[in-house]
Design a protein around this motif. Sequence first.
Motif, PDB file in Angstrom:
ATOM      1  N   ILE A 173      -9.292  -5.654  -4.360  1.00  0.00           N
ATOM      2  CA  ILE A 173      -9.314  -7.119  -4.277  1.00  0.00           C
ATOM      3  C   ILE A 173     -10.620  -7.595  -3.633  1.00  0.00           C
ATOM      4  CG2 ILE A 173      -8.209  -9.141  -3.242  1.00  0.00           C
ATOM      5  CD1 ILE A 173      -5.537  -7.626  -3.455  1.00  0.00           C
ATOM      6  N   GLY A 174     -11.018  -6.931  -2.551  1.00  0.00           N
ATOM      7  CA  GLY A 174     -12.262  -7.290  -1.885  1.00  0.00           C
ATOM      8  C   GLY A 174     -13.478  -7.085  -2.767  1.00  0.00           C
ATOM      9  N   LEU A 293      -5.638 -12.546  11.335  1.00  0.00           N
ATOM     10  CA  LEU A 293      -6.037 -12.268   9.956  1.00  0.00           C
ATOM     11  C   LEU A 293      -5.660 -10.864   9.520  1.00  0.00           C
ATOM     12  CD1 LEU A 293      -9.604 -13.888   9.836  1.00  0.00           C
ATOM     13  CD2 LEU A 293      -7.448 -14.840   9.011  1.00  0.00           C
ATOM     14  N   PHE A 294      -5.778  -9.893  10.442  1.00  0.00           N
ATOM     15  CA  PHE A 294      -5.581  -8.492  10.074  1.00  0.00           C
ATOM     16  C   PHE A 294      -4.347  -7.855  10.677  1.00  0.00           C
ATOM     17  CE2 PHE A 294     -10.356  -9.062  10.281  1.00  0.00           C
ATOM     18  CZ  PHE A 294     -10.487  -9.290   8.926  1.00  0.00           C
ATOM     19  N   VAL A 335      -5.278  -1.714   6.796  1.00  0.00           N
ATOM     20  CA  VAL A 335      -6.451  -2.581   6.958  1.00  0.00           C
ATOM     21  C   VAL A 335      -7.708  -1.739   7.138  1.00  0.00           C
ATOM     22  CG1 VAL A 335      -7.509  -4.374   8.387  1.00  0.00           C
ATOM     23  CG2 VAL A 335      -5.053  -4.442   7.921  1.00  0.00           C
ATOM     24  N   PHE A 336      -7.602  -0.669   7.939  1.00  0.00           N
ATOM     25  CA  PHE A 336      -8.747   0.229   8.136  1.00  0.00           C
ATOM     26  C   PHE A 336      -9.231   0.795   6.806  1.00  0.00           C
ATOM     27  CE2 PHE A 336      -7.617   1.615  12.760  1.00  0.00           C
ATOM     28  CZ  PHE A 336      -7.914   0.340  13.200  1.00  0.00           C
ATOM     29  N   THR A 337      -8.295   1.256   5.981  1.00  0.00           N
ATOM     30  CA  THR A 337      -8.659   1.856   4.699  1.00  0.00           C
ATOM     31  C   THR A 337      -9.349   0.833   3.805  1.00  0.00           C
ATOM     32  OG1 THR A 337      -6.741   3.336   4.856  1.00  0.00           O
ATOM     33  CG2 THR A 337      -7.794   3.144   2.703  1.00  0.00           C
ATOM     34  N   ALA A 338      -8.787  -0.380   3.749  1.00  0.00           N
ATOM     35  CA  ALA A 338      -9.350  -1.423   2.889  1.00  0.00           C
ATOM     36  C   ALA A 338     -10.748  -1.825   3.342  1.00  0.00           C
ATOM     37  CB  ALA A 338      -8.424  -2.642   2.873  1.00  0.00           C
ATOM     38  N   ILE A 375     -13.872  -8.819   4.426  1.00  0.00           N
ATOM     39  CA  ILE A 375     -12.866  -9.571   5.193  1.00  0.00           C
ATOM     40  C   ILE A 375     -11.642  -9.840   4.330  1.00  0.00           C
ATOM     41  CG2 ILE A 375     -12.393 -11.792   6.302  1.00  0.00           C
ATOM     42  CD1 ILE A 375     -15.336 -11.817   7.192  1.00  0.00           C
ATOM     43  N   CYS A 376     -11.865 -10.230   3.079  1.00  0.00           N
ATOM     44  CA  CYS A 376     -10.746 -10.483   2.162  1.00  0.00           C
ATOM     45  C   CYS A 376      -9.982  -9.198   1.863  1.00  0.00           C
ATOM     46  CB  CYS A 376     -11.267 -11.089   0.859  1.00  0.00           C
ATOM     47  SG  CYS A 376     -11.943 -12.751   1.043  1.00  0.00           S
ATOM     48  N   ALA A 377     -10.683  -8.060   1.826  1.00  0.00           N
ATOM     49  CA  ALA A 377     -10.016  -6.775   1.601  1.00  0.00           C
ATOM     50  C   ALA A 377      -9.044  -6.476   2.735  1.00  0.00           C
ATOM     51  CB  ALA A 377     -11.048  -5.661   1.476  1.00  0.00           C
ATOM     52  N   GLY A 378      -9.499  -6.666   3.980  1.00  0.00           N
ATOM     53  CA  GLY A 378      -8.625  -6.422   5.122  1.00  0.00           C
ATOM     54  C   GLY A 378      -7.452  -7.377   5.173  1.00  0.00           C
ATOM     55  N   MET A 379      -7.705  -8.649   4.899  1.00  0.00           N
ATOM     56  CA  MET A 379      -6.613  -9.625   4.883  1.00  0.00           C
ATOM     57  C   MET A 379      -5.601  -9.301   3.796  1.00  0.00           C
ATOM     58  SD  MET A 379      -8.853 -13.121   5.431  1.00  0.00           S
ATOM     59  CE  MET A 379      -7.446 -14.149   5.016  1.00  0.00           C
TER      60      MET A 379
END
Length: 389
Positions: A173-174, A293-294, A335-338, A375-379
């Motif tokens: 997605i990110g 956010l995360f 979140v870490f992986t993304a 940032i969008c990937a983590g969210m």
Amino acid sequence: MDENISPRRVKAVSLETFVFIGILAIGFGYTASVMGAGIMFKVIMNTAHDLLLNTVFLIMAMSVLAGALSSLLSEFGVISLINKIFAVFMRPLYGLPGASIAGAVATYLSDNPAIISFAKDKSFTKYFKNHEVPALCNLGTAFGMGLILTTFMISQGKEYVLPAVIGNIGAIIGSVISVRIMLHFTKKYYGYDSSQKKVKSKLNDSIEYREIRDGNTFQRVLDAMLEGGKNGVEMGMAIIPGVLVVCTMVMLLTFGPSTDPNTGAEVYTGAAYEGIALLPIIGEKLRFILEPLFGFTSPEAIAFPITSLGAVGAAMSLVPQFITDGVITPNDIAVFTAMGMCWSGYLSTHVGMMDALNSRGLTSKAIIAHTIGGICAGMSAHFIYMLLS
């Protein structure tokens, strides 16, 4: 395009001269006040030297192998096949030709610069418009070290298998967001308009047919591998300035002093990768924004995405201790992986990659787009995990 731009002429000494001197003095002065002037220069030199030996040459080796693979895939029509199969997905999602999936796979299996070898292959770039080629930097970086990072997270325990998979989805997605934003910038930079669509129609013959090398199959394989590997060497040389200069600066701002093995005290020894740990301090100040956010439950977790800006490999080394201390949850692993995959040390590679793609003027735009994408990937990973759990 960059080669045709004439250098601008300004006054020999202007206001920006003194502003630059001031910023340089403040930066070096603050760093020297923390670790000492002698130690600072020793750390800078040791870090740059270690990066050259253990990072740049590793990247060059991967570039040689990726270049050989890219050339083989082109020679025997695999990229043409991939383009036909994945065009239906890549164009609507990323706005790129289906062939771009080959570069994403290459970086997922290795690291960010692997996509440069593809971008330098004319049989690969013939599927792209001019403004689409620089976006390959953002696409490749979004999947850098993906396999290594995912395997590492899964190896920490069976409860982290699903979070690691969710992290991969978040990274995709990110990557879409990063590439789309980058294409918005490149269209303006290259003056893209609808008239370029007519030019593409003239490339139908080159897309339907491909050129091959002379000789029998064995000769074609050998020539393809050697020529592709040669391109990889050139790419490895091209990224040296960006990696050494930018990554040294990022490392200096990311990590702290060494730990004395005898006393356990933190001391500066001048070893490579010591620093003033300024980025983690900034991250702590932004905790009130980042945690909602995360979904981080501990302030220490912020260190992973901050460190990923410089090197995701270094960020990975934080995870086992986080798990031992009980400061992270499966949501944090997702979140870490993304973010780790999507960012994958882009601050230390984007400059060199954009330079190798002859798009140095778009470097700042690529960094802005990828910052938003990460940032969008983590969210995305956080909200997907909440939804599934």
